[in-house]
Write an enzyme that holds these catalytic residues in place. Structure first.
Site, PDB file in Angstrom:
ATOM      1  N   SER A 146       0.853  -1.189   0.000  1.00  0.00           N
ATOM      2  CA  SER A 146       0.000   0.000   0.000  1.00  0.00           C
ATOM      3  C   SER A 146       0.881   1.227   0.000  1.00  0.00           C
ATOM      4  O   SER A 146       2.040   1.180   0.452  1.00  0.00           O
ATOM      5  CB  SER A 146      -0.894   0.004   1.247  1.00  0.00           C
ATOM      6  OG  SER A 146      -1.569   1.241   1.406  1.00  0.00           O
ATOM      7  N   TYR A 159      -2.665  -0.732  10.024  1.00  0.00           N
ATOM      8  CA  TYR A 159      -2.492  -0.990   8.599  1.00  0.00           C
ATOM      9  C   TYR A 159      -1.100  -0.555   8.143  1.00  0.00           C
ATOM     10  O   TYR A 159      -0.409  -1.283   7.429  1.00  0.00           O
ATOM     11  CB  TYR A 159      -3.572  -0.261   7.812  1.00  0.00           C
ATOM     12  CG  TYR A 159      -3.707  -0.714   6.386  1.00  0.00           C
ATOM     13  CD1 TYR A 159      -4.253  -1.960   6.086  1.00  0.00           C
ATOM     14  CD2 TYR A 159      -3.308   0.097   5.329  1.00  0.00           C
ATOM     15  CE1 TYR A 159      -4.395  -2.379   4.772  1.00  0.00           C
ATOM     16  CE2 TYR A 159      -3.442  -0.313   4.011  1.00  0.00           C
ATOM     17  CZ  TYR A 159      -3.984  -1.547   3.743  1.00  0.00           C
ATOM     18  OH  TYR A 159      -4.115  -1.971   2.442  1.00  0.00           O
ATOM     19  N   LYS A 163       1.910  -2.842   6.540  1.00  0.00           N
ATOM     20  CA  LYS A 163       2.392  -2.613   5.176  1.00  0.00           C
ATOM     21  C   LYS A 163       3.843  -2.138   5.134  1.00  0.00           C
ATOM     22  O   LYS A 163       4.589  -2.488   4.206  1.00  0.00           O
ATOM     23  CB  LYS A 163       1.460  -1.631   4.451  1.00  0.00           C
ATOM     24  CG  LYS A 163       0.046  -2.161   4.241  1.00  0.00           C
ATOM     25  CD  LYS A 163       0.028  -3.497   3.497  1.00  0.00           C
ATOM     26  CE  LYS A 163      -1.391  -3.974   3.210  1.00  0.00           C
ATOM     27  NZ  LYS A 163      -1.418  -5.256   2.460  1.00  0.00           N
TER      28      LYS A 163
END
Length: 254
Positions: A146, A159, A163
């Protein structure tokens, strides 16, 4: 004069596997690899959507199969890859998210996000690479990262942690696997409109904030990732390993 020959974009004769393949980005990656000629195995926890997708791919004349696998079940992952011939291409796409401010994150949230986004991705890649090595097969590991693996974001602590870890993991994989001619790279998208993310964009304030950061002025679509995944799977990226294709409309350029 002999002109250089452009590497073929065809994946004919290659076997590819895509996790989280039932919808959204995973489905698009599966369709793209199949359109390039690869025989694709679509993986998800339940059969419904992936069987429909595999049938649609087979209808185009390209082999495809649907396979049920919970990537968080590491014993099942090991058995799954041990029972099959090596894949030439892995798209490590299965993932999840629990957006909330860091001060509200619970241990269960941490485990849910890191177990799928990082732990499962690590051991799926390990199992795929072991089979490649055992069969003397060069291959391509593609991890769906991402833009949040390159920057931070509000309400994205878990998150981002997962990532950023994927980015470092892939670089180390690239070093460990280079002697076997196995490459490891990531694709780092911006916000992509999928069935999972579409409800977020119903919030006008959130959508406006996202569009303000995407310099090309639009939300990403799954089609924006189809070219990059085929590129990283094939001969055109033969000297690329340990790097990231950032498909973010300029978000991280600022």
């Amino acid at each position: 004069m002999r002109l250089p020959i452009t590497p073929s974009a065809s994946l004919r004769g290659k076997r590819a596997i895509v996790t989280g393949a039932g919808r959204g980005i995973g489905l698009a990656c599966s369709a793209a690899l199949a359109a390039a000629g690869a025989a694709v195995t679509l993986v998800a926890r339940s059969i419904g959507e992936i069987e429909q997708a595999a049938a649609a791919i087979r209808a185009t004349g390209t082999p495809a199969e649907a396979a049920v696998l919970d990537v968080s079940d590491l014993a099942a992952v090991s058995a799954f890859f041990a029972e099959r011939p090596a894949f030439d291409v892995l798209v490590n796409n299965a993932g999840t998210n629990r957006p909330k401010p860091m001060q509200e994150v619970e241990e269960a949230d941490y485990d849910a996000v890191l177990d799928i986004n990082l732990k499962a991705s690590f051991f799926v890649a390990q199992a795929a690479a072991r089979r490649m090595i055992a069969e003397g097969l060069s291959g391509s590991l593609i991890h769906m990262s991402s833009q949040m693996g390159h920057v931070g974001g509000p309400n994205r602590a878990l998150y981002c942690a997962s990532k950023w870890a994927i980015e470092g993991m892939s670089k180390s994989f690239a070093l460990d696997l280079a002697p076997y001619a196995i490459r490891s790279n990531t694709i780092a998208p911006t916000f992509i409109e999928t069935p999972l993310t579409r409800p977020y964009f119903e919030d006008a304030v959130f959508k406006a904030a996202v569009l303000a950061k995407i310099k090309l002025g639009r939300i990403g679509q799954v089609e924006d990732l189809m070219g990059p995944v085929v590129f990283l799977a094939g001969a055109g990226s033969a000297l690329m390993t340990g790097t990231s294709l950032i498909v973010d409309g300029g978000w991280t350029a600022d």
